[in-house]
Write a protein that holds these residues in place. Structure first.
Motif, PDB file in Angstrom:
ATOM      1  N   THR A   5     -15.030 -11.839   1.594  1.00 12.54           N
ATOM      2  CA  THR A   5     -16.361 -12.286   1.204  1.00 12.54           C
ATOM      3  C   THR A   5     -16.523 -13.768   1.505  1.00 12.54           C
ATOM      4  O   THR A   5     -15.555 -14.530   1.514  1.00 12.54           O
ATOM      5  N   GLN A   6     -17.745 -14.150   1.755  1.00 15.96           N
ATOM      6  CA  GLN A   6     -18.048 -15.524   2.158  1.00 15.96           C
ATOM      7  C   GLN A   6     -18.892 -16.201   1.086  1.00 15.96           C
ATOM      8  O   GLN A   6     -19.811 -15.602   0.525  1.00 15.96           O
ATOM      9  N   HIS A   7     -18.558 -17.457   0.809  1.00 19.82           N
ATOM     10  CA  HIS A   7     -19.249 -18.238  -0.209  1.00 19.82           C
ATOM     11  C   HIS A   7     -19.658 -19.559   0.421  1.00 19.82           C
ATOM     12  O   HIS A   7     -18.812 -20.280   0.951  1.00 19.82           O
ATOM     13  N   ILE A   8     -20.937 -19.874   0.356  1.00 24.95           N
ATOM     14  CA  ILE A   8     -21.438 -21.056   1.046  1.00 24.95           C
ATOM     15  C   ILE A   8     -22.371 -21.861   0.149  1.00 24.95           C
ATOM     16  O   ILE A   8     -22.844 -21.388  -0.882  1.00 24.95           O
ATOM     17  N   TRP A  19     -25.727 -25.312   6.270  1.00 23.56           N
ATOM     18  CA  TRP A  19     -24.785 -24.600   5.400  1.00 23.56           C
ATOM     19  C   TRP A  19     -23.380 -25.158   5.589  1.00 23.56           C
ATOM     20  O   TRP A  19     -23.018 -25.636   6.669  1.00 23.56           O
ATOM     21  N   VAL A  20     -22.611 -25.114   4.501  1.00 22.67           N
ATOM     22  CA  VAL A  20     -21.192 -25.472   4.526  1.00 22.67           C
ATOM     23  C   VAL A  20     -20.424 -24.340   3.871  1.00 22.67           C
ATOM     24  O   VAL A  20     -20.874 -23.769   2.871  1.00 22.67           O
ATOM     25  N   GLN A  21     -19.279 -24.003   4.447  1.00 26.00           N
ATOM     26  CA  GLN A  21     -18.407 -22.984   3.874  1.00 26.00           C
ATOM     27  C   GLN A  21     -17.041 -23.584   3.590  1.00 26.00           C
ATOM     28  O   GLN A  21     -16.468 -24.276   4.437  1.00 26.00           O
ATOM     29  N   VAL A  22     -16.526 -23.340   2.390  1.00 29.13           N
ATOM     30  CA  VAL A  22     -15.157 -23.719   2.016  1.00 29.13           C
ATOM     31  C   VAL A  22     -14.291 -22.475   2.135  1.00 29.13           C
ATOM     32  O   VAL A  22     -14.532 -21.468   1.466  1.00 29.13           O
ATOM     33  N   HIS A  23     -13.281 -22.537   2.995  1.00 22.62           N
ATOM     34  CA  HIS A  23     -12.423 -21.381   3.241  1.00 22.62           C
ATOM     35  C   HIS A  23     -11.230 -21.370   2.282  1.00 22.62           C
ATOM     36  O   HIS A  23     -10.981 -22.339   1.550  1.00 22.62           O
ATOM     37  N   LEU A  48     -22.009 -15.065  -2.034  1.00 18.03           N
ATOM     38  CA  LEU A  48     -22.743 -16.010  -2.867  1.00 18.03           C
ATOM     39  C   LEU A  48     -23.129 -17.222  -2.036  1.00 18.03           C
ATOM     40  O   LEU A  48     -22.299 -17.804  -1.341  1.00 18.03           O
ATOM     41  N   ALA A  49     -24.399 -17.593  -2.122  1.00 16.21           N
ATOM     42  CA  ALA A  49     -24.900 -18.802  -1.488  1.00 16.21           C
ATOM     43  C   ALA A  49     -25.634 -19.615  -2.542  1.00 16.21           C
ATOM     44  O   ALA A  49     -26.687 -19.185  -3.036  1.00 16.21           O
TER      45      ALA A  49
END
Length: 241
Positions: A5-8, A19-23, A48-49
Motif C-alpha cells: 500500500t502507498q501513503h502520500i 505529492w511526496v511519498q515516504v517509503h 492514504l493521501a
C-alpha cells in the motif's frame, strides 16, 4: 504479488499538485500532476493521501468546527487556517459572484486567498463525488498543525516562507527522516519555482511522513466529525499526543 500500500502527502502548487511519498526504507520520492485525477492515477494501490485542501463545506453561517479547533491548537500560527467557503461559492464563475454567494450563505465575503484555490477545491470535491472509494483515501490535514505536533507541541517561531522557517521545519522532519535535507536540496535545485516552492515541498513531506509513519496516531478534529450536505466529513486529520 500484491503491491504494498502507498501513503502520500499532497499539497497544491503552481504546477497543480505536488505529492511526496515516504517509503519503507525512509527514502522519499515526489512527483507533480496538473490535476487531482491525474495525480491519483499515478498510484496503483493508494491507501492514504493526506491532503492540504478543504474537504467538506458548510452551507450556513457557522465555520467548520475542525477549523476552529485547528486554529486554537496553532495559536500564533492560527492565521494559516483560513475560513472555508460554502460549496456554492466554490463553484461560482467569478470572484465577485463567489464573494456575494459566500456572504449570503455564511455572512462572510470571500477572501482573494480563498478564491485563488477554489479551482483546486472543486477538483477534490468532484473526485470525492465521482467514487465513494476515494472518501477513505483522500483525507484533509494541515501541515502547520502537524509540524507543531511533531515539534512536541511547541509553536514554530518563523513563517514557512522565509529561510529561518524553512530550516525550522526541515529540522523537525529530519528527526524522523535522516535523508530529508539531501532530498529537499536535490529536489529544489532541479525544480523551477514556477512548478513548486520550498514550502510546498516541506508541506507535502510532513503530510507524507504522518500518513506513512504515524498512521496509528492519526485522529480526527473533531473526534466525531459532522458531515456536509453531500456526506463528506468536515474534519482535519492530526496526531494524537
Amino acid at each position: 504479488m500484491t503491491p504494498s500500500t502507498q501513503h502520500i502527502g499532497i499539497d497544491g502548487c503552481p504546477a497543480g499538485w505536488l505529492w511526496v511519498q515516504v517509503h519503507d526504507d525512509d527514502t522519499l520520492t515526489y512527483g507533480a500532476a496538473l490535476n487531482m485525477s491525474m495525480l491519483v492515477a499515478q498510484f496503483d494501490n493508494l491507501s492514504l493521501a493526506l491532503l492540504d485542501m478543504p474537504i467538506g463545506f458548510v452551507d450556513g453561517g457557522e465555520e467548520r468546527t475542525c477549523d476552529r479547533l485547528a486554529r486554537k491548537a496553532l495559536r500564533r500560527r492560527s492565521s494559516s487556517v483560513f475560513p472555508v467557503p460554502c460549496r456554492a461559492a466554490v463553484y461560482a464563475d467569478t470572484y465577485t459572484e463567489a464573494s456575494q454567494i459566500n456572504q449570503q450563505h455564511t455572512g462572510r465575503k470571500l477572501s482573494k486567498q480563498s478564491w485563488a484555490i477554489t479551482g483546486k477545491m472543486r477538483e477534490v470535491d468532484q473526485l470525492l463525488q465521482s467514487g465513494a472509494e476515494w472518501r477513505s483515501v483522500l483525507q484533509e490535514s494541515h501541515p502547520e498543525l502537524l509540524f507543531v505536533q511533531l515539534n512536541d507541541g511547541l509553536p514554530l517561531a518563523h513563517s514557512k516562507r522565509i529561510p529561518e522557517g524553512y530550516e525550522e521545519r526541515l529540522a523537525v522532519l529530519g528527526r524522523w527522516l535522516p535523508g530529508m535535507r539531501d532530498f529537499a536540496t536535490r529536489t529544489l535545485a532541479s525544480t523551477p519555482r514556477s512548478a513548486f516552492t520550498a514550502d510546498d515541498l516541506l508541506d507535502a513531506a510532513v503530510l507524507a511522513l504522518c500518513a506513512a509513519r504515524f498512521r496509528d496516531r492519526l485522529i480526527s478534529l473533531p473526534e466525531t466529525p459532522p458531515h456536509d450536505a453531500l456526506g463528506l466529513p468536515m474534519q482535519i486529520i492530526s496526531l494524537a499526543s
